[in-house]
Scaffold this motif. Structure first.
Motif, PDB file in Angstrom:
ATOM      1  N   GLY A   1      11.286  12.258 -59.175  1.00  0.00           N
ATOM      2  CA  GLY A   1      12.486  13.068 -58.963  1.00  0.00           C
ATOM      3  C   GLY A   1      13.240  12.671 -57.707  1.00  0.00           C
ATOM      4  O   GLY A   1      14.444  12.873 -57.606  1.00  0.00           O
ATOM      5  N   ARG A   2      12.519  12.150 -56.709  1.00  0.00           N
ATOM      6  CA  ARG A   2      13.164  11.764 -55.433  1.00  0.00           C
ATOM      7  C   ARG A   2      12.569  10.442 -54.982  1.00  0.00           C
ATOM      8  O   ARG A   2      11.353  10.280 -54.953  1.00  0.00           O
ATOM      9  CB  ARG A   2      12.917  12.850 -54.375  1.00  0.00           C
ATOM     10  CG  ARG A   2      13.423  12.491 -52.990  1.00  0.00           C
ATOM     11  CD  ARG A   2      13.463  13.710 -52.060  1.00  0.00           C
ATOM     12  NE  ARG A   2      12.185  14.333 -51.849  1.00  0.00           N
ATOM     13  CZ  ARG A   2      11.509  14.333 -50.685  1.00  0.00           C
ATOM     14  NH1 ARG A   2      12.008  13.741 -49.622  1.00  0.00           N
ATOM     15  NH2 ARG A   2      10.350  14.947 -50.588  1.00  0.00           N
ATOM     16  N   ILE A   3      13.460   9.495 -54.648  1.00  0.00           N
ATOM     17  CA  ILE A   3      13.016   8.193 -54.147  1.00  0.00           C
ATOM     18  C   ILE A   3      13.499   8.079 -52.717  1.00  0.00           C
ATOM     19  O   ILE A   3      14.687   8.271 -52.444  1.00  0.00           O
ATOM     20  CB  ILE A   3      13.610   7.061 -55.004  1.00  0.00           C
ATOM     21  CG1 ILE A   3      13.152   7.229 -56.458  1.00  0.00           C
ATOM     22  CG2 ILE A   3      13.207   5.700 -54.462  1.00  0.00           C
ATOM     23  CD1 ILE A   3      13.982   6.457 -57.444  1.00  0.00           C
ATOM     24  N   LEU A   4      12.581   7.785 -51.803  1.00  0.00           N
ATOM     25  CA  LEU A   4      13.022   7.697 -50.415  1.00  0.00           C
ATOM     26  C   LEU A   4      12.605   6.377 -49.796  1.00  0.00           C
ATOM     27  O   LEU A   4      11.556   5.828 -50.135  1.00  0.00           O
ATOM     28  CB  LEU A   4      12.522   8.879 -49.587  1.00  0.00           C
ATOM     29  CG  LEU A   4      11.039   9.158 -49.459  1.00  0.00           C
ATOM     30  CD1 LEU A   4      10.747   9.730 -48.082  1.00  0.00           C
ATOM     31  CD2 LEU A   4      10.626  10.179 -50.518  1.00  0.00           C
ATOM     32  N   PHE A   5      13.458   5.896 -48.923  1.00  0.00           N
ATOM     33  CA  PHE A   5      13.222   4.634 -48.231  1.00  0.00           C
ATOM     34  C   PHE A   5      12.911   4.902 -46.766  1.00  0.00           C
ATOM     35  O   PHE A   5      13.572   5.718 -46.106  1.00  0.00           O
ATOM     36  CB  PHE A   5      14.470   3.731 -48.337  1.00  0.00           C
ATOM     37  CG  PHE A   5      14.436   2.844 -49.558  1.00  0.00           C
ATOM     38  CD1 PHE A   5      14.436   3.389 -50.828  1.00  0.00           C
ATOM     39  CD2 PHE A   5      14.400   1.458 -49.424  1.00  0.00           C
ATOM     40  CE1 PHE A   5      14.394   2.585 -51.955  1.00  0.00           C
ATOM     41  CE2 PHE A   5      14.360   0.647 -50.542  1.00  0.00           C
ATOM     42  CZ  PHE A   5      14.354   1.201 -51.812  1.00  0.00           C
ATOM     43  N   ASP A   6      11.893   4.164 -46.271  1.00  0.00           N
ATOM     44  CA  ASP A   6      11.583   4.128 -44.831  1.00  0.00           C
ATOM     45  C   ASP A   6      11.359   5.504 -44.218  1.00  0.00           C
ATOM     46  O   ASP A   6      11.766   5.756 -43.084  1.00  0.00           O
ATOM     47  CB  ASP A   6      12.672   3.351 -44.081  1.00  0.00           C
ATOM     48  CG  ASP A   6      12.680   1.900 -44.540  1.00  0.00           C
ATOM     49  OD1 ASP A   6      11.596   1.391 -44.879  1.00  0.00           O
ATOM     50  OD2 ASP A   6      13.757   1.301 -44.602  1.00  0.00           O
ATOM     51  N   GLY A   7      10.748   6.385 -44.966  1.00  0.00           N
ATOM     52  CA  GLY A   7      10.364   7.704 -44.442  1.00  0.00           C
ATOM     53  C   GLY A   7       9.049   8.094 -45.086  1.00  0.00           C
ATOM     54  O   GLY A   7       8.332   7.243 -45.626  1.00  0.00           O
ATOM     55  N   TRP A   8       8.745   9.384 -45.045  1.00  0.00           N
ATOM     56  CA  TRP A   8       7.497   9.906 -45.632  1.00  0.00           C
ATOM     57  C   TRP A   8       7.845  11.122 -46.472  1.00  0.00           C
ATOM     58  O   TRP A   8       8.750  11.885 -46.116  1.00  0.00           O
ATOM     59  CB  TRP A   8       6.490  10.217 -44.521  1.00  0.00           C
ATOM     60  CG  TRP A   8       6.199   8.958 -43.750  1.00  0.00           C
ATOM     61  CD1 TRP A   8       6.766   8.574 -42.573  1.00  0.00           C
ATOM     62  CD2 TRP A   8       5.372   7.869 -44.167  1.00  0.00           C
ATOM     63  NE1 TRP A   8       6.324   7.314 -42.211  1.00  0.00           N
ATOM     64  CE2 TRP A   8       5.463   6.858 -43.175  1.00  0.00           C
ATOM     65  CE3 TRP A   8       4.556   7.634 -45.276  1.00  0.00           C
ATOM     66  CZ2 TRP A   8       4.781   5.649 -43.270  1.00  0.00           C
ATOM     67  CZ3 TRP A   8       3.860   6.432 -45.356  1.00  0.00           C
ATOM     68  CH2 TRP A   8       3.978   5.455 -44.363  1.00  0.00           C
TER      69      TRP A   8
ATOM     70  N   GLY B   1       4.381  10.705 -64.015  1.00  0.00           N
ATOM     71  CA  GLY B   1       5.566  11.277 -63.370  1.00  0.00           C
ATOM     72  C   GLY B   1       5.227  11.828 -61.990  1.00  0.00           C
ATOM     73  O   GLY B   1       4.137  12.363 -61.771  1.00  0.00           O
ATOM     74  N   GLN B   2       6.167  11.697 -61.060  1.00  0.00           N
ATOM     75  CA  GLN B   2       5.930  12.056 -59.663  1.00  0.00           C
ATOM     76  C   GLN B   2       7.092  12.875 -59.115  1.00  0.00           C
ATOM     77  O   GLN B   2       8.235  12.727 -59.555  1.00  0.00           O
ATOM     78  CB  GLN B   2       5.813  10.778 -58.809  1.00  0.00           C
ATOM     79  CG  GLN B   2       4.780   9.787 -59.286  1.00  0.00           C
ATOM     80  CD  GLN B   2       3.346  10.259 -59.067  1.00  0.00           C
ATOM     81  OE1 GLN B   2       3.098  11.136 -58.219  1.00  0.00           O
ATOM     82  NE2 GLN B   2       2.418   9.711 -59.822  1.00  0.00           N
ATOM     83  N   LEU B   3       6.784  13.690 -58.102  1.00  0.00           N
ATOM     84  CA  LEU B   3       7.861  14.369 -57.375  1.00  0.00           C
ATOM     85  C   LEU B   3       8.624  13.377 -56.506  1.00  0.00           C
ATOM     86  O   LEU B   3       9.848  13.459 -56.376  1.00  0.00           O
ATOM     87  CB  LEU B   3       7.285  15.471 -56.482  1.00  0.00           C
ATOM     88  CG  LEU B   3       6.665  16.668 -57.202  1.00  0.00           C
ATOM     89  CD1 LEU B   3       5.922  17.555 -56.207  1.00  0.00           C
ATOM     90  CD2 LEU B   3       7.734  17.477 -57.927  1.00  0.00           C
ATOM     91  N   THR B   4       7.884  12.465 -55.888  1.00  0.00           N
ATOM     92  CA  THR B   4       8.532  11.509 -54.984  1.00  0.00           C
ATOM     93  C   THR B   4       7.937  10.116 -55.171  1.00  0.00           C
ATOM     94  O   THR B   4       6.797   9.961 -55.628  1.00  0.00           O
ATOM     95  CB  THR B   4       8.314  11.885 -53.494  1.00  0.00           C
ATOM     96  OG1 THR B   4       6.953  11.636 -53.162  1.00  0.00           O
ATOM     97  CG2 THR B   4       8.671  13.316 -53.211  1.00  0.00           C
ATOM     98  N   ALA B   5       8.716   9.111 -54.788  1.00  0.00           N
ATOM     99  CA  ALA B   5       8.213   7.745 -54.619  1.00  0.00           C
ATOM    100  C   ALA B   5       8.886   7.207 -53.356  1.00  0.00           C
ATOM    101  O   ALA B   5      10.083   7.406 -53.158  1.00  0.00           O
ATOM    102  CB  ALA B   5       8.542   6.882 -55.826  1.00  0.00           C
TER     103      ALA B   5
ATOM    104  N   ASP C   1      12.085  -4.016 -45.477  1.00  0.00           N
ATOM    105  CA  ASP C   1      13.009  -4.629 -44.521  1.00  0.00           C
ATOM    106  C   ASP C   1      14.129  -5.288 -45.315  1.00  0.00           C
ATOM    107  O   ASP C   1      14.083  -5.358 -46.549  1.00  0.00           O
ATOM    108  CB  ASP C   1      12.273  -5.679 -43.683  1.00  0.00           C
ATOM    109  CG  ASP C   1      11.480  -5.029 -42.549  1.00  0.00           C
ATOM    110  OD1 ASP C   1      11.599  -3.793 -42.391  1.00  0.00           O
ATOM    111  OD2 ASP C   1      10.756  -5.756 -41.847  1.00  0.00           O
ATOM    112  N   GLU C   2      15.113  -5.823 -44.585  1.00  0.00           N
ATOM    113  CA  GLU C   2      16.240  -6.513 -45.219  1.00  0.00           C
ATOM    114  C   GLU C   2      15.736  -7.575 -46.223  1.00  0.00           C
ATOM    115  O   GLU C   2      16.242  -7.673 -47.342  1.00  0.00           O
ATOM    116  CB  GLU C   2      17.078  -7.167 -44.102  1.00  0.00           C
ATOM    117  CG  GLU C   2      18.466  -7.609 -44.491  1.00  0.00           C
ATOM    118  CD  GLU C   2      19.377  -6.455 -44.870  1.00  0.00           C
ATOM    119  OE1 GLU C   2      19.230  -5.343 -44.332  1.00  0.00           O
ATOM    120  OE2 GLU C   2      20.227  -6.687 -45.758  1.00  0.00           O
ATOM    121  N   GLU C   3      14.701  -8.335 -45.806  1.00  0.00           N
ATOM    122  CA  GLU C   3      14.188  -9.433 -46.660  1.00  0.00           C
ATOM    123  C   GLU C   3      13.533  -8.898 -47.931  1.00  0.00           C
ATOM    124  O   GLU C   3      13.302  -9.651 -48.877  1.00  0.00           O
ATOM    125  CB  GLU C   3      13.133 -10.262 -45.895  1.00  0.00           C
ATOM    126  CG  GLU C   3      13.643 -11.041 -44.699  1.00  0.00           C
ATOM    127  CD  GLU C   3      13.928 -10.142 -43.495  1.00  0.00           C
ATOM    128  OE1 GLU C   3      13.388  -9.006 -43.436  1.00  0.00           O
ATOM    129  OE2 GLU C   3      14.742 -10.546 -42.644  1.00  0.00           O
TER     130      GLU C   3
END
Ligand code: NAP
Length: 531
Positions: free
Chosen positions: A452-459, A424-428, A433-435
């Motif tokens: 708990g939180r999934i984020l795209f294209d960030g840190w 288990g993780q706090l974030t993933a 890209d579109e493809e």
């Protein structure tokens, strides 16, 4: 309350129900980790009679405190925020000295701490925290009549809070756990972290002064110093404590969960513990911007000497030219990093041990510059093939600090196998890209079960404090994945629902009374209305 103590003095005393109390246990000192210097004054640890006094006061305060209005508690939280901000340079200088963190970071944390308190003041005024629901009676219902049933939430009772070492303000004495528990109507007893005792005293007095100036019961807040296994455990085991908030190590958190579960009356422990925050780099994203991602990754990895629970400790991608460009850029960036001080000698020692353990099982890609400065963090980047990772427990362990591991996979299927194997993780995080979106969709369905939180294209470093944030996740990220320790939803941890069936109208709490005197949004027969 503290007529003899100035608000900006650091005296080495605990605060029990508004009164300064000198401990009778061993004396500890704050350490300036950047200079390796001992700071004055000494802080004598509290002992069991102090736990007894703080818990008795919290217990006595609970009834009058929970009877205060939302508006009164909102003003109390705002008074704490004002008092903390009024400490100005005194607080910033002490927190910088005790933590080794730079002034800009600490100043930001002051703002985050007061901002959190004001966020919860807003939550109180909004009134949604009451969770008011009314199912009106249906006396003519067939075959059986329905009773009048009304539901609202009430506070659990006194809460023990363990201040975190890595956020000396925003997750310590007046941090998110304390703010959400006080907002819920729960008195709070804080066990200060020995890493920043003077900061803790200054903030503790800011709270105690707000208790006095807003007319809250004295036992609404106490601050104790002491050793975790003794004083901390005694606090968790005290029958008057009804819930616990904790941020720290997996071993500390699981010990407190066990202590709470072993009580005659078990209580919830909301422990935020251990996370390596995987970052998935998908094929097209790597091909188009592998080197840029490598540099941005190292900036996130080394922020604050890597001492964030959301630090990106794992990078997962299909091996190939894109990943090679990422690793090459990351290696160059790591090699250029200047060592920065860690929070405490113990944390610096654990980091060195963790990196040494990784050196035995993974390939060293890059190390930051060496330094003779005490307690400094030398960044480290490792790599491993996915087969080795999948067969190793060591490679999934959190190394608290600026260390990360790149896992090189054969293909997208193996990337998914690694995702499925994660704890288990706090974030993933996903870079896509579109493809890449088809593959990202497959990953998302695995990752939402893991994080708990999934984020795209960030840190992942940098946690917004708001209404939609989740800073939580399945074990070992936390001990209870159903909630969050950051953001307004955190108040739910310290509340429980009560149903009132056929209670005479004159006895009903105002939140569920006829005529809606508090003008709350309430769910009547399942429909949200302000009627
Ligand atoms: P910690 O050792 O878990 O200590 C946190 C608090 O819990 C301290 O007040 C400590 O008291 C208390 N405590 C620890 N073990 C206890 C026990 N068995 N029974 C009762 N109380 C106990 O965490 P830390 O000092 O902040 O850092 C140590 C390590 O924790 C780091 O190297 C890192 O690995 C990890 N950490 C993780 C995060 C994260 O967010 N994931 C954040 C901070 C630290 P005493 O100090 O008196 O023992």
């Amino acid at each position: 309350m503290t007529a003899t103590v100035n608000r900006t003095d650091v005296t080495g005393q605990m605060i029990i129900a508004g009164k300064p109390v000198r401990g009778s246990g061993p004396t500890i000192h704050g350490i300036n980790p950047a200079a390796g210097e001992r700071l004055e004054p000494g802080f004598a640890h509290g002992t069991e009679p102090d736990v007894e006094a703080a818990c008795a006061a919290a217990d006595e305060a609970f009834a009058p405190y929970r009877a205060t209005s939302s508006e009164d508690r909102a003003r109390f939280l705002e008074a704490i925020a004002d008092n903390i901000e009024a400490l100005g340079d005194t607080l910033v200088a002490r927190a910088c000295a005790e933590s080794g963190l730079p002034q800009g970071r600490i100043t930001g944390e002051v703002g985050r701490t007061s901002g959190q308190l004001r966020l919860f003041a807003g939550v109180l005024r909004d009134g949604g925290w009451n969770g008011a629901r009314i199912d009106p009676a249906q006396p003519d219902r067939s075959p059986l009549p329905r009773a009048d049933i009304r539901q609202r939430k009430i506070p659990l009772g006194p809460v023990a809070v363990f201040g975190a070492s890595n956020f000396p303000l925003a997750f310590s004495v007046a941090g998110g756990d304390t703010a959400s528990a006080l907002a819920a109507g729960c008195p709070v007893v804080v066990k200060a972290h020995d890493a920043h005792p003077g900061t803790s005293e200054l903030v503790g007095r800011a709270i105690a002064d707000a208790v006095a100036s807003t007319g809250m019961p004295a036992g609404t807040f106490s601050l104790l110093y002491g050793a975790g296994p003794e004083l901390g455990t005694a606090l968790v085991k005290d029958s008057r404590i009804k819930a616990v908030g904790f941020t720290g190590s997996r071993s500390g958190g699981t010990a407190l969960v066990a202590a709470a579960a072993g009580r005659p009356e078990p209580i919830p422990v909301y422990a935020e513990m251990s996370s390596i925050n995987p970052v998935f780099l998908l094929e097209s994203a790597l091909a188009t911007r592998g080197a840029d991602l490598g540099r941005a990754f190292v900036a996130s990895l080394t922020l604050g000497s890597g001492q964030f629970c959301t630090n990106p400790g794992l990078v997962i991608a299909v091996d190939g030219p894109g990943l090679a460009a990422f690793v090459s850029a990351a290696n160059a960036a790591v090699a250029e990093t200047v060592p920065t001080p860690m929070l405490t000698p113990v944390i610096a020692g654990s980091y060195a041990d963790g990196v040494a353990a990784l050196e035995g099982v993974a390939t060293v890609e890059a190390r930051g510059a060496e330094s003779d400065a005490p307690n400094s963090c030398r960044a480290a980047l490792f790599s491993s093939d996915a087969d080795t990772f999948l067969g190793s427990d060591v490679l999934q362990q959190e190394v608290f600090g600026a260390s990360s591991l790149v896992v090189k996979c054969r293909d997208a299927e193996q990337v998914r196998a690694v995702a499925a194997r994660l704890e288990g993780q706090l974030t993933a995080t996903v870079h896509a890209d579109e493809e890449d979106l088809d593959e990202a969709g497959h990953l998302l369905s695995v990752l939402e079960l893991k994080a708990g939180r999934i984020l795209f294209d960030g840190w992942p470093t940098g946690v917004e404090v708001g209404h939609a944030m989740v800073h939580g996740g399945p074990y070992p990220a936390t001990s209870d994945s159903r909630t969050t320790s950051v953001g307004s939803l955190a108040i739910e941890r310290f509340l429980r629902p009560v149903a009132y069936q056929d209670v005479p109208p004159s006895l009903l709490p105002t939140a569920v009374a006829d005529g809606n005197p508090e003008q709350l949004w309430r769910r009547i027969d399942g429909r949200l209305t302000q009627d």
